[in-house]
Scaffold this motif. Structure first.
Motif: not given
Length: 311
Positions: A280-304
């Motif tokens: 992911v980091s080699q092809l996307a040009g950035r570090r892969a998103r951790s679970l913790e970062a995803w939770l912070d970035d997408y609160p509507t995805e786990w609002a349940h």
């Protein structure tokens, strides 16, 4: 940001899905020409103001469309993005129809979303299915790229059950995964990699390549539960299940859905999803998103997971 090569049309199957819609936005942002295939009842992704994505055609394809119908939708395309079908009987047939249609339409490159650990003897049933699709694709003259993905972050949030009846206690993540680890990944990371592959100015760079798309760390499910607890502001415990307990919990699901979930958890327990890949980091040009970062970035995805507000 990835820039599109001019004059190259790409077709995205499953464009009304969670992964395909994210990819469509990225292709449009890069200036790519794309044709989006959506289900008969699916809604194509649109800009926030409701207008269509630029340089984008929409084609509604009925469920069970055969290779000849799909070939018409692929006409003039350089590449096809093959999103994975839902886990039910007929999934392999759908994948093969897409591949056959790509051959009939003269498509040159197919990018297939497969599974980490795809193999004829894989523990996870979906990984065995993906191996058969990969082999079918390899048997054609098409150039191919396999994006083997780990379990998605979001999938794990739906293994949490509120057994408190709204009291605030008793939220439990239940899975027959033992103390195994999973390097779960975000949909956005997979979409970023797919964009880079589909729009590369030198598409041959990715021909015949298999990429493993994982998150930046491998977590035990008690660590997953701890991260979910912090995000949701409530205690969520991980309780390992036996296979019989898992099947009893999913009594309302189809047999194929139950088999898919349980065998993926078995794969976690056996360590098949624990390896962390740098792709992911080699092809996307950035570090892969951790679970913790995803939770912070997408609160509507786990609002349940949040407690319902009172008053």
């Amino acid at each position: 940001m990835t820039s599109a090569s001019p004059g190259r049309l790409v077709v995205l199957t499953g464009a009304d899905g969670r992964l395909g819609s994210r990819l469509a936005f990225r292709v449009a942002a890069a200036g790519g020409q794309q044709r989006l295939l959506v289900g008969g009842r699916g809604a194509a992704p649109r800009l926030p103001d409701g207008t269509p994505l630029p340089e984008t055609e929409i084609v509604a394809v009925p469920s069970g469309a055969g290779s000849r119908m799909l070939a018409g939708a692929f006409d003039g395309a350089y590449a096809v993005f093959l999103a994975p079908g839902r886990e039910h009987p007929g999934r392999l047939g759908r994948h093969r129809a897409v591949i056959d249609a790509a051959v009939l339409a003269g498509v040159r490159h197919v990018v297939y979303v497969s599974s980490v650990g795809a193999a004829p003897d894989a523990v996870a049933s979906v990984a065995r299915d993906d191996w058969l699709t990969e082999e079918y694709l390899r048997g054609t003259d098409l150039a191919w790229t396999m994006l083997r993905t780990a379990m998605f972050h979001r999938t794990l949030t739906f293994a949490v059950y509120d057994e408190s009846h709204g009291s605030g206690a008793g939220a439990v993540l239940r899975a027959p995964a033992g103390d195994g680890r999973v390097a779960c990944v975000s949909h956005d990371d997979v979409a970023d990699v797919a964009t880079a592959v589909l729009l590369d100015e030198d598409p041959s760079r990715h021909a015949g390549r298999i990429y493993h798309l994982t998150g930046p760390e491998a977590l035990r499910l008690d660590e997953v539960a701890a991260a979910l607890s912090t995000a949701a502001g409530r205690t969520i415990r991980y309780v390992p299940q036996t296979l019989d307990q898992a099947r009893a919990l999913f009594y309302r699901s189809t047999a194929a859905e139950v088999e898919d979930w349980i065998t993926q958890c078995q794969a976690i327990a056996e360590g098949a999803l624990a390896e962390v890949s740098p792709d992911v980091s080699q092809l996307a040009g950035r570090r892969a998103r951790s679970l913790e970062a995803w939770l912070d970035d997408y609160p509507t995805e786990w609002a349940h997971l949040r407690l319902p507000s009172v008053g």
